[in-house]
Design a protein around this motif. Structure first.
Motif, PDB file in Angstrom:
ATOM      1  N   PHE A 118      -1.373  -5.216  16.724  1.00  0.00           N
ATOM      2  CA  PHE A 118      -1.151  -3.990  15.957  1.00  0.00           C
ATOM      3  C   PHE A 118      -2.472  -3.256  15.740  1.00  0.00           C
ATOM      4  O   PHE A 118      -2.557  -2.035  15.921  1.00  0.00           O
ATOM      5  N   GLY A 119      -3.517  -4.002  15.371  1.00  0.00           N
ATOM      6  CA  GLY A 119      -4.811  -3.374  15.160  1.00  0.00           C
ATOM      7  C   GLY A 119      -5.385  -2.770  16.424  1.00  0.00           C
ATOM      8  O   GLY A 119      -5.983  -1.685  16.400  1.00  0.00           O
ATOM      9  N   ASP A 120      -5.228  -3.444  17.559  1.00  0.00           N
ATOM     10  CA  ASP A 120      -5.730  -2.914  18.826  1.00  0.00           C
ATOM     11  C   ASP A 120      -5.020  -1.617  19.206  1.00  0.00           C
ATOM     12  O   ASP A 120      -5.643  -0.677  19.702  1.00  0.00           O
ATOM     13  N   LEU A 121      -3.716  -1.566  18.992  1.00  0.00           N
ATOM     14  CA  LEU A 121      -2.973  -0.356  19.339  1.00  0.00           C
ATOM     15  C   LEU A 121      -3.306   0.791  18.392  1.00  0.00           C
ATOM     16  O   LEU A 121      -3.392   1.954  18.813  1.00  0.00           O
ATOM     17  N   LEU A 122      -3.505   0.503  17.107  1.00  0.00           N
ATOM     18  CA  LEU A 122      -3.921   1.553  16.182  1.00  0.00           C
ATOM     19  C   LEU A 122      -5.277   2.120  16.607  1.00  0.00           C
ATOM     20  O   LEU A 122      -5.503   3.331  16.567  1.00  0.00           O
ATOM     21  N   HIS A 177       4.007   2.686  13.037  1.00  0.00           N
ATOM     22  CA  HIS A 177       4.334   3.142  11.683  1.00  0.00           C
ATOM     23  C   HIS A 177       3.592   2.264  10.689  1.00  0.00           C
ATOM     24  O   HIS A 177       3.640   1.037  10.788  1.00  0.00           O
ATOM     25  N   THR A 178       2.873   2.866   9.757  1.00  0.00           N
ATOM     26  CA  THR A 178       2.111   2.101   8.778  1.00  0.00           C
ATOM     27  C   THR A 178       2.574   2.427   7.370  1.00  0.00           C
ATOM     28  O   THR A 178       2.956   3.559   7.059  1.00  0.00           O
ATOM     29  N   GLY A 179       2.528   1.418   6.514  1.00  0.00           N
ATOM     30  CA  GLY A 179       2.907   1.589   5.116  1.00  0.00           C
ATOM     31  C   GLY A 179       3.097   0.249   4.452  1.00  0.00           C
ATOM     32  O   GLY A 179       3.039  -0.811   5.097  1.00  0.00           O
ATOM     33  N   GLY A 180       3.321   0.255   3.158  1.00  0.00           N
ATOM     34  CA  GLY A 180       3.492  -0.952   2.378  1.00  0.00           C
ATOM     35  C   GLY A 180       4.935  -1.409   2.312  1.00  0.00           C
ATOM     36  O   GLY A 180       5.768  -1.064   3.165  1.00  0.00           O
ATOM     37  N   GLU A 181       5.242  -2.152   1.248  1.00  0.00           N
ATOM     38  CA  GLU A 181       6.574  -2.724   1.104  1.00  0.00           C
ATOM     39  C   GLU A 181       7.642  -1.654   0.999  1.00  0.00           C
ATOM     40  O   GLU A 181       8.690  -1.723   1.641  1.00  0.00           O
ATOM     41  N   ALA A 182       7.405  -0.611   0.190  1.00  0.00           N
ATOM     42  CA  ALA A 182       8.407   0.440   0.011  1.00  0.00           C
ATOM     43  C   ALA A 182       8.658   1.198   1.302  1.00  0.00           C
ATOM     44  O   ALA A 182       9.758   1.714   1.533  1.00  0.00           O
ATOM     45  N   ALA A 183       7.651   1.262   2.164  1.00  0.00           N
ATOM     46  CA  ALA A 183       7.782   2.013   3.417  1.00  0.00           C
ATOM     47  C   ALA A 183       8.707   1.334   4.411  1.00  0.00           C
ATOM     48  O   ALA A 183       9.084   1.947   5.420  1.00  0.00           O
ATOM     49  N   ARG A 184       9.092   0.076   4.166  1.00  0.00           N
ATOM     50  CA  ARG A 184      10.008  -0.606   5.090  1.00  0.00           C
ATOM     51  C   ARG A 184      11.350   0.107   5.178  1.00  0.00           C
ATOM     52  O   ARG A 184      12.086  -0.051   6.161  1.00  0.00           O
ATOM     53  N   GLY A 193       4.133  -1.821  10.090  1.00  0.00           N
ATOM     54  CA  GLY A 193       3.510  -2.820   9.243  1.00  0.00           C
ATOM     55  C   GLY A 193       2.392  -2.248   8.409  1.00  0.00           C
ATOM     56  O   GLY A 193       2.033  -1.073   8.524  1.00  0.00           O
ATOM     57  N   ASP A 194       1.830  -3.102   7.588  1.00  0.00           N
ATOM     58  CA  ASP A 194       0.739  -2.737   6.693  1.00  0.00           C
ATOM     59  C   ASP A 194      -0.559  -3.213   7.320  1.00  0.00           C
ATOM     60  O   ASP A 194      -0.799  -4.420   7.404  1.00  0.00           O
ATOM     61  N   PRO A 195      -1.419  -2.316   7.783  1.00  0.00           N
ATOM     62  CA  PRO A 195      -2.645  -2.750   8.464  1.00  0.00           C
ATOM     63  C   PRO A 195      -3.647  -3.441   7.553  1.00  0.00           C
ATOM     64  O   PRO A 195      -4.627  -4.010   8.036  1.00  0.00           O
ATOM     65  N   GLY A 196      -3.404  -3.439   6.235  1.00  0.00           N
ATOM     66  CA  GLY A 196      -4.338  -4.072   5.317  1.00  0.00           C
ATOM     67  C   GLY A 196      -4.146  -5.559   5.147  1.00  0.00           C
ATOM     68  O   GLY A 196      -5.006  -6.230   4.563  1.00  0.00           O
ATOM     69  N   VAL A 197      -3.037  -6.121   5.637  1.00  0.00           N
ATOM     70  CA  VAL A 197      -2.761  -7.535   5.404  1.00  0.00           C
ATOM     71  C   VAL A 197      -3.489  -8.402   6.416  1.00  0.00           C
ATOM     72  O   VAL A 197      -4.077  -7.911   7.383  1.00  0.00           O
ATOM     73  N   LEU A 198      -3.433  -9.705   6.201  1.00  0.00           N
ATOM     74  CA  LEU A 198      -4.031 -10.660   7.128  1.00  0.00           C
ATOM     75  C   LEU A 198      -3.365 -10.539   8.502  1.00  0.00           C
ATOM     76  O   LEU A 198      -2.171 -10.281   8.617  1.00  0.00           O
ATOM     77  N   TRP A 199      -4.164 -10.782   9.537  1.00  0.00           N
ATOM     78  CA  TRP A 199      -3.650 -10.714  10.896  1.00  0.00           C
ATOM     79  C   TRP A 199      -2.867 -11.972  11.240  1.00  0.00           C
ATOM     80  O   TRP A 199      -2.750 -12.904  10.453  1.00  0.00           O
TER      81      TRP A 199
END
Length: 741
Positions: free
Chosen positions: A495-499, A365-372, A481-487
């Motif tokens: 998370f990036g590998d699974l996406l 599941h991907t999204g920003g703060e509101a998506a939590r 999580g948000d894929p745009g943040v630091l790893w």
């Protein structure tokens, strides 16, 4: 080597992610010799048991490789394969398949099936620190260090890392010192010369093997779980090793590192399928050898194009175990009982997430703060069905934003403001340690049906493995999580590998973060630094000419401007900067903020009661709190409503002032207001993920102390993160391809 030659910091020394995410590495000096185990002793004991299971599993897979003996079995096959590929010859394809083959999945109890031997977690969670060694061991190491000209105060840390045989290991192989975090090759070389004299040189096999391991550990601190063999050879040459090729071969032969050549790509799969058909036909006609030859040519040509990787068994086993567990989850079947929960999920995005979990054991599941709110709604829907569901956040700050709190220990049942029962909102570290959440069943598995992990980009490979291997059969996992943040600060890019692998449903939230800050950060995520309308001063740019002015304006914003404009206390505003050092790094900013907000002499190792602190119990995990007092037991802190005592010998390496943090430390946390400081010397540390992470930490307000001119928009437009070398994607894809999933 002089007395200061090994007086180094425990941690990364080259500015890697783990260094930025950690506290100052002041070194856990020899005070460990008489120290009493901290409150983390129980967790450490459990982790020691898990380490033993790792070693047992490794022994069952390949058996040990005695140093200096001739290789046999799979180890010999691996070495033969890497030599063939690196020399340009065509390797035996059977060897390459052995190299690429992941470990077999452990036996488990299938839902409704016959019982099998239960599998226990096999990866090691990050530990708060090494267990202090016995006094006799420390004394022996101290003598060897003194003989080699190294600081004797270093003995405690060396003993804790190298174990009970530390003194003998150091005397026989002084370069074992490189296994201690923070020690650099030139320091180990000086120590070796002092002990061995003319008997050592840059081409010493012991030095070469230790350097290979050190390079891989250094790579792990930068996020890699393996490194290309060519990159390792180049680095060895840079450290004066006369024959890097032989050094790599020796390290493999000694069992210091593992060698991989990752699995076939799609084209190779097609070739192999065609070859299989051809082989079957020719075998029927008595042409078995001809068919085998056709497959060898196809496989060898493709294999020569794929890089050879070197890795440490620690990360190799973690990735293999994680791949096994993820493949098991992917193959979990649908459950029709979930369908009725989708209608009650609230938003369309939440309903879509519920339906995805109804049909699959693993969902991203991907999204920003509101998506939590969407995975939180999923957990509530699961509980309404009578299922055991837990939401785990990366930090205490993230947990508390969903309604958890200090009362979230095992057995707590209070309801937080987020609407969930207290014990159902936990931290990842607390869940793994058993301090939060439902606990474990008789087989060591989490007593739950659904685990939702927030802040999934912060999962390193070892932590993710611990979580996945602790999930019982039939349970479901959502990584959000948000894929745009630091790893993550630790090794891996789970998370990036699974996406990228696309082996399970991926639900992208349609709930944007609100307000001017949300609009600004959304633009950064696609590479655009836009001007946004901020009528309520939600976003403010404060230009500065130099670092001195940056520090001055930052203090002014935190102490006066932001509290006055938004009615916030100083503790509700977080300062974020690029690094710890520099003219406006965390050290300089924290010193200035302490002088303004809580002046004092720093009589407790530089701290005073009331100081805001950042405590790092393990790499990648930052707890915020304040200083209460200090005594013979150590520094007494209050972190998230819980009392914490940091032993005296750990204070320097694990605690720093916390008015200012780095973006890596701040990942997974949020405050009412954020002040991001970008002095002129910060330009090199900027990237799009860094800016995205830092700018998104303020819920109501963002101030940017801006002194980097065009470097900021350039970083947003062009500053993509440096890729991490990992094996997880290929391992998961390979396992599922073999299973026909």
């Amino acid at each position: 080597m002089g007395a200061g030659a090994v007086g180094v910091a425990a941690g990364v020394t080259d500015g890697g992610a783990a260094d930025e995410a950690g506290a100052d590495g002041g070194g856990d000096a020899a005070a460990a010799e008489g120290a009493v185990l901290s409150e983390a002793a129980a967790e450490l004991a459990a982790q020691r048991e898990l380490r033993e299971r790792i070693e047992q599993r490794k022994a069952e897979k390949d058996g040990p490789i005695p140093a200096g003996t001739k290789l046999s079995g799979q180890a010999a096959d691996l070495l033969a394969a890497v030599r063939a590929v690196e020399s340009g010859d065509k390797p035996d394809p059977a060897l390459l398949r052995a190299v690429a083959a992941p470990a077999p999945a452990p036996a488990r109890v299938a839902s409704g099936g016959a019982p099998a031997t239960p599998a226990a977690p096999v990866a090691v969670a990050p530990a708060p620190g090494p267990v202090p060694a016995p006094r006799a061991v420390v004394d022996g190491v101290r003598a060897v260090l003194a003989e080699g000209g190294a600081p004797e105060a270093f003995a405690g840390q060396v003993s804790a890392v190298l174990g009970e045989q530390a003194a003998g290991l150091l005397r026989e192989d002084p370069w074992q010192l490189l296994a201690v975090p923070g020690v650099r090759p030139e320091q180990a070389d000086g120590f070796a010369r002092a002990l061995l004299g003319a008997a050592c040189g840059p081409g010493d096999e012991r030095r070469a093997a230790a350097l290979v391991g050190w390079l891989l550990e250094r790579g792990a601190l930068q996020g890699h779980t393996a490194l290309e063999a060519s990159a390792v050879r180049t680095a060895l040459a840079g450290h004066g090793v006369p024959d890097p090729d032989e050094a790599v071969r020796h390290a493999v032969a000694e069992g210091a590192v593992l060698v991989f050549q990752e699995g076939p790509d799609d084209d190779e799969n097609e070739n192999e399928n065609d070859d299989d058909d051809e082989n079957e036909a020719e075998e029927d006609a008595g042409g078995e050898e001809a068919g085998g030859g056709a497959r060898e040519d196809s496989t060898a040509d493709d294999a020569a194009e794929r890089p050879v990787l070197l890795g440490l068994d620690r990360y190799a086993l973690a990735e293999e175990s994680l791949a096994d567990g993820l493949a098991r989850l992917v193959k979990t079947g649908p459950d029709a009982s979930w369908e009725e929960a989708a209608a009650a999920a609230g938003s369309p995005s939440a309903a879509e997430l519920v339906r995805a979990v109804a049909g699959h054991g693993l969902v991203l599941h991907t999204g920003g703060e509101a998506a939590r709110a969407e995975p939180a709604a999923l957990a509530e829907a699961a509980r309404a069905l009578g299922l055991r569901a837990v939401v785990a956040a990366h930090s205490e700050n993230g947990r508390d934003r969903l309604g958890g709190g200090a009362e979230n220990g095992a057995g707590a049942g209070e309801t937080g403001s987020g609407g969930g029962a207290g014990r159902d909102v936990v931290t990842v570290a607390g869940l793994l340690a058993g301090a939060e959440g439902p606990g474990r069943d008789a087989d060591g598995m989490f007593a739950l049906d659904l685990l939702v992990v927030l802040d999934a980009p912060q999962l390193d490979v070892e932590t993710a493995t611990m979580l996945v291997e602790s999930l019982p059969d039939g349970s479901r996992l959502v990584l959000s999580g948000d894929p745009g943040v630091l790893w993550s600060a630790g090794a891996g890019r789970v998370f990036g590998d699974l996406l990228a692998a696309r082996v399970c449903p991926q639900i992208a939230s349609r709930t944007p973060d609100p307000g001017p800050v949300g609009e600004l950060v959304s633009g950064i995520g696609i590479g655009e630094l836009n001007q946004v309308a901020a009528p309520g001063k939600e976003v403010v740019i404060v230009p500065v000419r130099d670092a001195g002015e940056a520090v001055h304006r930052t203090v002014q914003l935190v102490a006066d401007s932001v509290p006055r404009a938004f009615g916030l206390a100083a503790g509700q505003t977080q300062v974020i900067t690029v690094g710890h050092g520099g003219s406006a790094g965390t050290r300089a900013l924290n010193a200035a903020l302490k002088e303004r907000l809580n002046p004092g002499p720093g009589r407790f190792a530089g701290f005073d009661p009331g100081d805001r602190i950042a405590y790092v119990p393990a790499p990648g995990r930052t707890l915020q709190g304040s200083v209460l007092s200090a005594d013979a037991d150590g520094l007494h802190l209050e972190c998230g409503g819980a009392a914490v005592v940091v032993p005296k010998d750990r204070v320097e390496s694990a605690v720093r002032h916390g008015w200012a943090l780095t973006a890596h430390q701040a990942a997974g946390m949020r405050w009412e207001a954020a002040v991001v400081v970008l002095p002129g010397d910060a330009a090199q540390g900027l990237s799009r993920p860094w800016v995205y992470t830092a700018f998104g930490r303020g819920a109501r307000h963002l101030s940017v102390v801006h002194g980097v001119d065009e470097a900021l928009p350039r970083a947003v437009a062009e500053g993509v993160p440096r890729e991490r070398v990992t094996r997880l994607r290929g391992l998961v894809e390979g396992l599922l391809a073999e299973a026909g999933a």
